[in-house]
Design an enzyme around this catalytic site. Structure first.
Site: not given
Ligand code: GDP
Ligand code: IMO
Ligand code: MG
Length: 421
Positions: A13, A16, A40-41, A222
């Site tokens: 988080d 990215k 979750g990007h 990650q």
């Protein structure tokens, strides 16, 4: 051309998605190399905020090819939802997306096994996102997995049933209630949907692109401290999140790696269980969570917040071969009188700046240096010369300690809130 890699240096988080989106105009191909929908990007532009889980963060740029590499694990149910969400924004992902045949499939029973395993662990749970990541990679290394290419074969359903039966037997060993028949229709619909996407041997496509002088960026998921080998084991994910993962996750030789862009927050967060020596359990931690909107993009869980941890960052820089740093969320620290930086750990009276084997916060006390904070709102700043002096000093301090240049500073979630130095 060489393959550039952008990856997280902390516990995920770091921003990215946002930065990949910002850098995409410089690249012709963006390729995810590991992880799955545990990621979750988020990215934001023109007032739209979007969260991607499986699809690379270059998808909003029409002229960029996006590849889901062999190292990724795909849940067809989530994949379908992602594509539909993009369709609703008039983004035609079908045109610019290719999927490796060798990427492994997450089955509904993988998700059930993840949940059953976590429940059985009780207090010792990993805090998994429950997306089935661990069980899917277990089947990959155990040589039982199903791959994307398998869905095109006539015997796919037999293969599916065989593996799902095996999983049901395993689930029988847990005291865990489930209803697989409720989950299967969505899965099968997802498989059908996935069949209509272009499948490739991505190692050829990526190497061909590089050979033809095209710029390719590998997008990590990650963070390095969640790496299966080097992270805070066992509180990690099940893939190699570090730069070496891009070699195995895309089929690119080590000598072909170019820039390694390591991204970190101006502070530190972690979601899920596991050691976090610089975690703040006080009002400052609450403030950072509130201002930084630190809630998981995949699970919505509140993220644990704390000060930046230099020994951990140095470790990540080392194992990744980071050539450039990117710092995000500098804006969140505005208004704190001082900003603390952990420079070493005190373990049984001895100071060390190494990331110890026994990474257990109960036996390590962070040693802090305190730097003067800044009050100015950074979110409207677009050039470095407008940075407050204390932020400039914070950046120089970090560069000196980390021995790598910070080439980008992010001051907000939007594309535009990015300062290239
Ligand atoms: P990722 O998993 O590394 O892509 O990061 P996430 O998207 O899970 O979490 C980063 C969060 O911070 C998202 O909500 C982003 O919109 C937001 N974000 C990214 N960069 C910045 C920044 O510089 N400042 C602020 N305030 N938010 C940011
Ligand atoms: P992005 O790509 C933050 C964490 C989980 C849990 C551990 C294992 O958005 O940075 P898993 O579901 O992989 O078995 O969970 O890893 N985790 C993440 N934390 N960001 C992520 O991805 C994460 N992916 C997994 O919270 O602690
Ligand atoms: Mg995320």
């Amino acid at each position: 051309m060489k393959l550039d890699i952008l990856l997280g240096l902390q516990w995920g988080d770091e921003g990215k998605g946002k930065i990949v989106d910002v850098l995409t105009p410089q690249y012709e191909v963006i390729a995810r190399f590991q992880g799955g929908p545990n990621a979750g990007h988020s990215l934001e532009f023109n007032g739209i905020k979007h969260v991607l889980h499986t699809i690379p963060s270059g998808i909003f740029h029409e002229n960029t090819l996006n590849i889901v590499g062999n190292g990724v694990v795909i849940d067809p149910v989530i994949f379908r939802k992602e594509i539909i969400a993009l369709d609703n924004l008039n983004v035609n992902a079908r045109k610019n997306l290719r999927i490796s045949r060798k990427a492994h499939l997450i089955l509904p029973t993988h998700r059930l096994l993840d949940a059953a395993s976590e429940a059985a662990k009780g207090q010792a749970k990993i805090g998994s996102t429950l997306k089935g990541i661990g069980p899917t990679y277990m089947d990959k290394t155990g040589r039982n997995g199903l791959r994307v290419g398998d869905i095109m074969q006539a015997n796919f359903m037999d293969k599916y049933r065989f593996l799902a039966n095996k999983h049901e037997e395993m689930l029988g060993h847990f005291n865990f209630e489930y209803n697989l028949s409720e989950l299967e229709p969505d899965f099968l619909e997802g498989i059908e949907f996935l069949r209509s996407f272009i499948q490739i041997d991505s190692e050829y496509d990526v190497n061909d692109a590089l050979k033809r002088g095209k710029k390719v960026l590998a997008e990590g998921a990650q963070g390095s401290l969640l790496d299966i080998d080097f992270g805070s084991y066992p509180f990690v994910t099940s893939s190699n999140t570090i730069s070496a993962g891009a070699c195995t996750g895309l089929g690119v030789a080590p000598g072909r790696i170019g820039e390694v862009l390591g991204i970190f927050k101006a502070y530190c967060t972690r979601v899920g269980s596991g050691p976090f020596p610089t975690e703040l359990h006080d009002e400052t931690g609450e403030e950072i969570r509130r201002i930084g909107r630190e809630f998981g993009a995949t699970t919505g869980r509140p993220r644990r917040c704390g000060w930046i941890d230099l020994p951990a960052l140095k470790y990540s820089i080392l194992i990744n071969g980071v050539t450039q740093l990117i710092m995000t969320k500098a804006d969140v620290l505005s208004g704190f009188e001082t900003v603390k930086v952990c420079t070493a750990y005190n373990i049984n009276g001895e100071l060390t700046d190494r990331f110890p084997y026994d990474y257990d916060e109960s036996r390590m006390t962070p040693v802090y240096e305190e730097l003067p904070g800044w009050n100015e709102d950074l979110t409207g700043i677009r050039q470095e010369s407008d940075f407050p002096k204390n932020l400039k000093d914070y950046i120089s301090y970090l560069e000196t300690k980390l021995e790598v240049r910070i080439s980008i500073v992010s001051v907000g979630p939007d594309r535009d809130q990015t300062i290239i130095r």
